[in-house]
Design a protein around this motif. Structure first.
Motif, PDB file in Angstrom:
ATOM      1  N   ALA A 117       2.734  36.293  22.015  1.00 14.43           N
ATOM      2  CA  ALA A 117       1.328  36.509  21.668  1.00 14.43           C
ATOM      3  C   ALA A 117       1.146  37.742  20.798  1.00 14.43           C
ATOM      4  CB  ALA A 117       0.495  36.623  22.933  1.00 14.43           C
ATOM      5  N   CYS A 171       2.383  36.944  17.231  1.00 13.28           N
ATOM      6  CA  CYS A 171       1.431  36.018  16.609  1.00 13.28           C
ATOM      7  C   CYS A 171       0.132  36.731  16.254  1.00 13.28           C
ATOM      8  CB  CYS A 171       1.146  34.846  17.530  1.00 13.28           C
ATOM      9  SG  CYS A 171       2.445  33.604  17.567  1.00 13.28           S
ATOM     10  N   SER A 172      -0.359  37.559  17.167  1.00 13.49           N
ATOM     11  CA  SER A 172      -1.590  38.301  16.906  1.00 13.49           C
ATOM     12  C   SER A 172      -1.434  39.234  15.717  1.00 13.49           C
ATOM     13  CB  SER A 172      -2.010  39.097  18.143  1.00 13.49           C
ATOM     14  OG  SER A 172      -2.412  38.232  19.165  1.00 13.49           O
ATOM     15  N   ILE A 174      -1.557  37.103  12.611  1.00 16.31           N
ATOM     16  CA  ILE A 174      -2.933  36.650  12.363  1.00 16.31           C
ATOM     17  C   ILE A 174      -3.757  37.800  11.802  1.00 16.31           C
ATOM     18  CG2 ILE A 174      -5.072  35.907  13.494  1.00 16.31           C
ATOM     19  CD1 ILE A 174      -3.270  34.230  15.391  1.00 16.31           C
ATOM     20  N   SER A 175      -3.577  38.991  12.342  1.00 15.03           N
ATOM     21  CA  SER A 175      -4.293  40.161  11.842  1.00 15.03           C
ATOM     22  C   SER A 175      -3.914  40.451  10.387  1.00 15.03           C
ATOM     23  CB  SER A 175      -3.984  41.366  12.727  1.00 15.03           C
ATOM     24  OG  SER A 175      -4.680  42.494  12.278  1.00 15.03           O
ATOM     25  N   LEU A 202      -3.044  30.514  14.954  1.00 21.13           N
ATOM     26  CA  LEU A 202      -3.796  30.515  16.203  1.00 21.13           C
ATOM     27  C   LEU A 202      -3.549  29.228  16.979  1.00 21.13           C
ATOM     28  CD1 LEU A 202      -5.907  32.021  17.934  1.00 21.13           C
ATOM     29  CD2 LEU A 202      -7.661  30.800  16.640  1.00 21.13           C
ATOM     30  N   MET A 240      -0.417  29.191  19.309  1.00 16.00           N
ATOM     31  CA  MET A 240      -0.284  30.135  20.410  1.00 16.00           C
ATOM     32  C   MET A 240      -0.388  29.449  21.762  1.00 16.00           C
ATOM     33  SD  MET A 240      -2.173  33.566  19.129  1.00 16.00           S
ATOM     34  CE  MET A 240      -1.658  34.418  20.592  1.00 16.00           C
ATOM     35  N   SER A 280      -4.486  38.308  24.962  1.00 16.25           N
ATOM     36  CA  SER A 280      -4.015  38.372  23.582  1.00 16.25           C
ATOM     37  C   SER A 280      -4.616  37.248  22.763  1.00 16.25           C
ATOM     38  CB  SER A 280      -2.491  38.301  23.536  1.00 16.25           C
ATOM     39  OG  SER A 280      -1.942  39.443  24.138  1.00 16.25           O
ATOM     40  N   TYR A 281      -4.849  36.124  23.415  1.00 14.76           N
ATOM     41  CA  TYR A 281      -5.429  34.971  22.747  1.00 14.76           C
ATOM     42  C   TYR A 281      -6.827  35.306  22.226  1.00 14.76           C
ATOM     43  CZ  TYR A 281      -5.532  29.883  22.047  1.00 14.76           C
ATOM     44  OH  TYR A 281      -5.561  28.624  21.508  1.00 14.76           O
ATOM     45  N   ILE A 333      -7.956  38.260  21.416  1.00 15.39           N
ATOM     46  CA  ILE A 333      -7.771  39.171  20.281  1.00 15.39           C
ATOM     47  C   ILE A 333      -7.399  38.374  19.038  1.00 15.39           C
ATOM     48  CG2 ILE A 333      -6.297  41.019  19.363  1.00 15.39           C
ATOM     49  CD1 ILE A 333      -6.161  42.038  22.331  1.00 15.39           C
ATOM     50  N   SER A 334      -6.543  37.377  19.219  1.00 17.43           N
ATOM     51  CA  SER A 334      -6.133  36.545  18.086  1.00 17.43           C
ATOM     52  C   SER A 334      -7.312  35.745  17.534  1.00 17.43           C
ATOM     53  CB  SER A 334      -5.011  35.595  18.508  1.00 17.43           C
ATOM     54  OG  SER A 334      -3.885  36.330  18.901  1.00 17.43           O
ATOM     55  N   SER A 337      -9.248  38.082  15.386  1.00 17.52           N
ATOM     56  CA  SER A 337      -8.554  38.302  14.111  1.00 17.52           C
ATOM     57  C   SER A 337      -8.722  37.104  13.189  1.00 17.52           C
ATOM     58  CB  SER A 337      -7.066  38.565  14.348  1.00 17.52           C
ATOM     59  OG  SER A 337      -6.875  39.785  15.006  1.00 17.52           O
TER      60      SER A 337
END
Length: 130
Positions: free
Chosen positions: A25, A28-29, A32-33, A48, A51, A58-59, A61-62, A65
Motif C-alpha cells: 500500500a 502504491c500510494s 499514485i501521489s 488505485l 490495491m 493507506s487505501y 490516502i491513495s 491522491s
C-alpha cells in the motif's frame, strides 16, 4: 522537476515485481501521489484499482491522491465518483477528501457541484477549512 517524477515512480513500482521487494500500500500510494503531481489521473486510477482492499487507512490516502490527480486535470466527475466510492467502501472521508473533490469541480468549472459537495460536507459534521 517534480512533475516528471511520476514516470520514474511507476517504473520503480513495476520493477518491484522482479525484485525481492513486495509491492504494498505504501509503494502504491507513493506512485499514485507521484501521478497526482504529474496530472496523470488515468494512471493514478489504474494503480488505485490494483490495491488490496484490506489496507484501509493507506487505501483512503491513495483515494485522496487519486482525487488530487483528477483535480489537476479538471476531471471533476472522476473525483466525485472516487469520493462516492470512499463512502461505499466505508473508508474515512475527511475534509481533505472533500477538498480534493471540491477543487476538481472548481477547476472543471462545475461550481454548482462544488457547492453541493460543500453542503454535503456540512451534513457529515465536518467543518470546511475554506
Amino acid at each position: 522537476e517534480k512533475c516528471a517524477q511520476w514516470q520514474r515512480a511507476l517504473a520503480l513500482l513495476v520493477g518491484m515485481g522482479n525484485a525481492v521487494l513486495e509491492k504494498n500500500a505504501i509503494s502504491c500510494s507513493a506512485a499514485i501521489s507521484a501521478c497526482a503531481k504529474g496530472a496523470q489521473w488515468q494512471r493514478a486510477l489504474a494503480l488505485l484499482s490494483t490495491m488490496d482492499d484490506a489496507v484501509l487507512e493507506s487505501y483512503a490516502i491513495s483515494f485522496r491522491s487519486a482525487m488530487t490527480a483528477c483535480e489537476k486535470s479538471a476531471e471533476w466527475q472522476q473525483a466525485v465518483m472516487l469520493l462516492d466510492s470512499m463512502f461505499q467502501a466505508i473508508l474515512e472521508v475527511d475534509v481533505m477528501s472533500y477538498n480534493a473533490a471540491i477543487s476538481a469541480c472548481e477547476k472543471g468549472a462545475h461550481v454548482q457541484q462544488a457547492f453541493m459537495l460543500l453542503s454535503a460536507m456540512g451534513l457529515t459534521i465536518l467543518e470546511p477549512d475554506v
